[in-house]
Write an enzyme that holds these catalytic residues in place. Structure first.
Site, mmCIF file in Angstrom:
data_model
loop_
_atom_site.group_PDB
_atom_site.id
_atom_site.type_symbol
_atom_site.label_atom_id
_atom_site.label_comp_id
_atom_site.label_asym_id
_atom_site.label_seq_id
_atom_site.Cartn_x
_atom_site.Cartn_y
_atom_site.Cartn_z
ATOM 1 N N ARG A 72 0.969 -0.951 -0.224
ATOM 2 C CA ARG A 72 -0.004 -0.002 0.003
ATOM 3 C C ARG A 72 0.836 1.346 0.248
ATOM 4 N NH1 ARG A 72 -3.568 -0.086 5.321
ATOM 5 N NH2 ARG A 72 -4.435 -1.979 4.044
ATOM 6 N N HIS B 148 1.728 -2.129 5.636
ATOM 7 C CA HIS B 148 1.515 -2.448 4.245
ATOM 8 C C HIS B 148 2.432 -1.680 3.375
ATOM 9 C CE1 HIS B 148 -2.195 -4.807 4.106
ATOM 10 N NE2 HIS B 148 -2.574 -4.386 5.344
ATOM 11 N N HIS C 176 -5.632 -9.854 8.337
ATOM 12 C CA HIS C 176 -4.291 -9.167 8.405
ATOM 13 C C HIS C 176 -3.122 -9.991 8.666
ATOM 14 C CE1 HIS C 176 -2.097 -5.157 8.799
ATOM 15 N NE2 HIS C 176 -1.345 -5.733 9.552
ATOM 16 N N ASP D 291 -3.727 -8.523 3.190
ATOM 17 C CA ASP D 291 -5.153 -8.765 3.672
ATOM 18 C C ASP D 291 -5.724 -9.705 2.814
ATOM 19 O OD1 ASP D 291 -4.613 -6.669 5.737
ATOM 20 O OD2 ASP D 291 -5.348 -5.316 4.539
ATOM 21 N N GLU E 51 -7.681 -7.977 13.642
ATOM 22 C CA GLU E 51 -8.246 -8.127 12.040
ATOM 23 C C GLU E 51 -7.963 -9.508 11.631
ATOM 24 O OE1 GLU E 51 -7.761 -3.427 10.754
ATOM 25 O OE2 GLU E 51 -6.388 -4.786 10.062
#
Length: 233
Positions: free
Chosen positions: A104, A148, A215, A155, A212
């Site tokens: 990301r 990320h 993740h 994810d 999460e």
């Protein structure tokens, strides 16, 4: 004290070096030569399902996110190699990986922060944060710096032979304690599915994030103190 320290630094030390000294974090822009170490996971794992949410509109921001110029999953080659092992192991169980997000860019993270600070924009609340105020999202759910951006975090979920997602008890990116891996409200089947994913990932060297279920971060990270910003394309 900080100003005195900086004035004594040799002139040859760049502003980036100063940032590293003060924060321990390296911000790497689009010209960084480490881009060649990142792998297109879609090409490496042709049987994996890609649903790159931040390229499109189905995400908590409600529109394409800055830095996603293609619906691709990029990972550092060390993490990508480990993920291939996960896919092989999943296929032996009649399953496959479905990937939502990988590397990301920092500019995407910056977009998230701008979104979370716009308290009037609550278009996606019902789906993604139904039980929290938007002002509560910064921190545990949305951070100003994301793992990320180092290229070792992913994810994802599992799908069956027909491409149906296994029931995990909450959807991807639902900001709620229901998404905690061990939330007591989920059913026995949902917990078993979460642990099936967790087991496949941890056996390949990925560490889970308890808040999460989707993740995971490959350890050790290739660049544990770096945040890259080249676009996904």
């Amino acid at each position: 004290m900080a100003f005195t320290f900086l004035t004594r630094l040799p002139k040859s030390i760049s502003l980036l070096s100063i940032a590293v000294i003060l924060t321990g974090n390296v911000y790497a822009d689009s010209s960084d030569d480490k881009r060649s170490e990142f792998v297109d996971v879609g090409a490496l794992l042709p049987n994996a399902v890609l649903d790159i949410r931040y390229f499109g509109h189905h995400n908590f921001v409600g529109k394409p996110v800055d830095g996603y110029n293609a619906p691709k999953c990029l990972l550092h080659n060390s993490a990508a190699t480990a993920l291939k092992k996960v896919q092989v192991a999943a296929q032996t169980q009649g399953l496959s990986l479905k990937i939502y997000d990988c590397y990301r860019p920092q500019r995407a993270v910056d977009h998230f922060v701008r979104w979370v600070n716009d308290l009037e924009d609550t278009r996606t609340k019902a789906e993604f944060y139904p039980n929290l105020g938007k002002d509560k999202l910064l921190g545990d759910y949305i951070a100003a710096k994301s793992g990320h951006s180092r290229g070792s975090t992913i994810d994802l979920t599992l799908v069956d032979a027909k491409g149906n997602e296994l029931d995990m008890g909450s959807p991807f990116d639902m900001f709620d304690t229901l998404s905690n891996t061990d939330d007591p409200r989920i059913s026995a089947e949902q917990k078993a599915n979460r642990y099936k994913l967790k087991s496949l990932m941890t056996e390949a060297g990925f560490a889970p994030y308890s808040m999460e279920w989707w993740h995971f971060t490959y350890k050790p990270q290739a660049y544990p103190a770096t945040y890259f910003d080249f676009v996904v394309e």
